[in-house]
Design an enzyme around this catalytic site. Structure first.
Site, mmCIF file in Angstrom:
data_model
loop_
_atom_site.group_PDB
_atom_site.id
_atom_site.type_symbol
_atom_site.label_atom_id
_atom_site.label_comp_id
_atom_site.label_asym_id
_atom_site.label_seq_id
_atom_site.Cartn_x
_atom_site.Cartn_y
_atom_site.Cartn_z
ATOM 1 N N ASP A 40 -3.629 2.627 -5.243
ATOM 2 C CA ASP A 40 -2.483 2.640 -4.337
ATOM 3 C C ASP A 40 -2.275 1.321 -3.591
ATOM 4 O O ASP A 40 -1.612 1.302 -2.577
ATOM 5 C CB ASP A 40 -2.592 3.811 -3.357
ATOM 6 C CG ASP A 40 -3.424 3.476 -2.149
ATOM 7 O OD1 ASP A 40 -4.438 2.775 -2.314
ATOM 8 O OD2 ASP A 40 -3.060 3.900 -1.045
ATOM 9 N N GLU A 41 -2.863 0.230 -4.101
ATOM 10 C CA GLU A 41 -2.589 -1.035 -3.408
ATOM 11 C C GLU A 41 -2.758 -2.265 -4.284
ATOM 12 O O GLU A 41 -3.519 -2.252 -5.258
ATOM 13 C CB GLU A 41 -3.450 -1.165 -2.157
ATOM 14 C CG GLU A 41 -4.930 -1.185 -2.418
ATOM 15 C CD GLU A 41 -5.705 -1.082 -1.115
ATOM 16 O OE1 GLU A 41 -5.895 -2.129 -0.461
ATOM 17 O OE2 GLU A 41 -6.111 0.031 -0.757
ATOM 18 N N ASP A 64 0.862 -1.192 0.000
ATOM 19 C CA ASP A 64 0.000 0.000 0.000
ATOM 20 C C ASP A 64 0.893 1.236 0.000
ATOM 21 O O ASP A 64 1.777 1.368 0.844
ATOM 22 C CB ASP A 64 -0.890 -0.034 1.256
ATOM 23 C CG ASP A 64 -1.948 1.047 1.243
ATOM 24 O OD1 ASP A 64 -3.135 0.713 1.110
ATOM 25 O OD2 ASP A 64 -1.588 2.237 1.370
HETATM 26 P P1 DGT Z 1 -2.065 5.847 4.101
HETATM 27 O O1 DGT Z 1 -2.820 5.681 5.371
HETATM 28 O O2 DGT Z 1 -0.659 6.350 4.316
HETATM 29 O O3 DGT Z 1 -2.133 4.669 3.195
HETATM 30 O O4 DGT Z 1 -2.784 7.073 3.343
HETATM 31 P P2 DGT Z 1 -3.530 7.114 1.969
HETATM 32 O O5 DGT Z 1 -3.850 8.540 1.698
HETATM 33 O O6 DGT Z 1 -2.743 6.428 0.897
HETATM 34 O O7 DGT Z 1 -4.868 6.374 2.333
HETATM 35 P P3 DGT Z 1 -5.618 5.130 1.686
HETATM 36 O O8 DGT Z 1 -4.672 4.059 1.338
HETATM 37 O O9 DGT Z 1 -6.725 4.812 2.632
HETATM 38 O O10 DGT Z 1 -6.284 5.752 0.370
HETATM 39 C C1 DGT Z 1 -5.614 5.884 -0.861
HETATM 40 C C2 DGT Z 1 -6.061 7.149 -1.594
HETATM 41 O O11 DGT Z 1 -7.480 7.150 -1.732
HETATM 42 C C3 DGT Z 1 -5.748 8.437 -0.841
HETATM 43 O O12 DGT Z 1 -4.455 8.971 -1.136
HETATM 44 C C4 DGT Z 1 -6.847 9.361 -1.250
HETATM 45 C C5 DGT Z 1 -8.011 8.471 -1.545
HETATM 46 N N1 DGT Z 1 -8.978 8.525 -0.421
HETATM 47 C C6 DGT Z 1 -8.992 7.784 0.703
HETATM 48 N N2 DGT Z 1 -10.012 8.104 1.505
HETATM 49 C C7 DGT Z 1 -10.686 9.089 0.863
HETATM 50 C C8 DGT Z 1 -11.867 9.858 1.175
HETATM 51 O O13 DGT Z 1 -12.506 9.711 2.227
HETATM 52 N N3 DGT Z 1 -12.254 10.789 0.249
HETATM 53 C C9 DGT Z 1 -11.576 10.986 -0.933
HETATM 54 N N4 DGT Z 1 -11.990 11.900 -1.794
HETATM 55 N N5 DGT Z 1 -10.464 10.289 -1.257
HETATM 56 C C10 DGT Z 1 -10.030 9.362 -0.377
HETATM 57 CA CA CA Z 2 -2.305 4.192 0.949
HETATM 58 CA CA CA Z 3 -5.047 1.945 0.186
#
Ligand code: DGT
Ligand code: CA
Ligand code: CA
Length: 378
Positions: free
Chosen positions: A125-126, A24
């Protein structure tokens, strides 16, 4: 080792011991922005989905870890995020740029795929990688192999990620999220219970806020607590499908194979018409039906699209197509039908030859945002 434990071991190994990676990318959209502008790395970075109402209306898609320290997270209104970051004059708020994120995602996915026996794309992203053969089922080797993959993605794309390694997809998914950013968490078969038991119920994928609250009412907080419930109680409470899923999940049982799947870039449907035609009315009826079929697939896969296209195979078997880009991604059927029909009208303007086959295509696919909760599945 008690009998309960050895039973679990047996269930876990129905497919033989596997080595499964879940990879991820860390704070993905925000990290992409840092890659393009390295001076952002020291600042709080928020990637925003501005709504079309103007000003700061809209929500945070994601934020880097500096911004998260101030309580900024996915889904909160942009105005809240600005308030929480008030004291950080250097905070940056950028609009989403999906095309650029997909470009980075594709590069990284390609590198991961070349390192897997079986590669399963999950989202931008995964992904899951089955690497059992490559590492000969050895978790020690798997750990070195994962480190190499992390290094090469970092060297070539400047992208950081977290990896979870275990004998199945479920535990690997939990493990990749266990230490973030830049994590590497290895759970060999004999460490599964030790790893899972202290974790909050909510860490099980598919268990959302509502399910967690129901368990909290029963005074159950950790995965170890959940093991007290037998499968009949769980089935009665949540239905057979989710009940069984939860019963197995808390015991680290998941026999889902890693399935070969690549990033989907478009969905389409094409039909051979009952008769060759260039009559708008007749073709339009078919376009409307095709849109409905494409739309059904889109909804089933929880996707949105930004590009709409139609395709003709003409009576002489030559092809013709036409497409347009929407301003925003959508999953709306009427919008799809309206645009496809408009394209049809335009395409028919100076159509001399009749049409034999007709198709509708959507592209620029993205995930519908927001995580699904297990209670929404049923
Ligand atoms: P992390 O926890 O370091 O993996 O952080 P992210 O940002 O990669 O989080 P992830 O893996 O849950 O989600 C991947 C992408 O999906 C993130 O960069 C933005 C999008 N995303 C996630 N949650 C939301 C949301 O609630 N609203 C919107 N618009 N996009 C989201
Ligand atoms: Ca992520
Ligand atoms: Ca993810």
């Amino acid at each position: 080792m008690n009998t309960q434990h050895s039973n679990n071991e047996e269930f876990r190994n129905i497919l033989g011991t596997r080595v499964v990676f879940h990879i991820d990318f860390d704070y993905f959209y925000a990290q992409c922005e840092e890659i393009r502008s390295p001076e952002l790395r020291s600042k709080p970075v928020c990637v925003c989905v501005f709504s079309n109402r103007g000003g700061d209306s809209g929500a945070i898609a994601t934020a880097n870890y500096t911004a998260r320290k101030y309580g900024v997270k996915s889904g909160i209104p942009i105005t809240f995020a600005k308030k929480r970051l008030e004291e950080r004059k250097d905070a940056v708020f950028l609009p989403v740029d999906f095309d650029y994120y997909i470009e980075i995602s594709e590069k990284a996915m390609k590198m991961m795929k070349s390192n897997a026996d079986v590669f399963e794309y999950v989202g931008k992203d995964e992904a899951y990688l089955d690497v059992t053969k490559r590492v000969d089922g050895d978790f020690e080797r798997a750990s070195h192999f994962a480190q190499q993959i992390k290094n090469s993605i970092r060297d070539e794309i400047k992208l950081g990620c977290s990896i979870g390694i275990s004998p199945n997809k479920l535990i690997s998914k939990i493990a990749s999220n266990f230490k973030k950013p830049d994590g590497l968490t290895i759970i060999p078969p004999d460490k599964i219970d030790e790893f899972l038991e202290p974790l909050k119920i909510r860490t099980i994928p598919g268990i959302g806020k509502k399910t967690e609250e129901r368990f909290l009412e029963m005074n159950l907080e950790t995965i170890l607590d959940l093991k007290k419930l037998d499968v009949f109680t769980l089935n009665k409470e949540f239905g057979r499908k989710s009940g069984t899923y939860i019963y197995n999940a808390v015991r680290g049982i998941d026999n889902e194979p890693v399935k070969e799947r690549e990033a989907r870039t478009q969905y389409s449907k094409i039909v051979t018409l009952k008769k060759d035609s260039k009559d708008y009315q007749f073709l339009s009826e078919n376009i409307i039906k095709l849109c409905k079929e494409v739309h059904d697939i889109i909804i089933k896969n929880n996707k949105m699209f930004k590009s709409i296209g139609i395709h003709f195979v003409q009576s002489d078997l030559s092809s013709k197509s036409k497409s347009r880009m929407l301003r925003n991604p959508t999953s709306n059927l009427e919008e799809l039908q309206k645009n496809a029909d408009q394209l049809l009208k335009e395409a028919l303007e100076n159509q001399t030859i009749t049409i034999r086959r007709l198709g509708v295509k959507v592209a620029e696919i993205s995930e519908v945002q927001g995580q699904s909760d297990i209670t929404n599945y049923f």
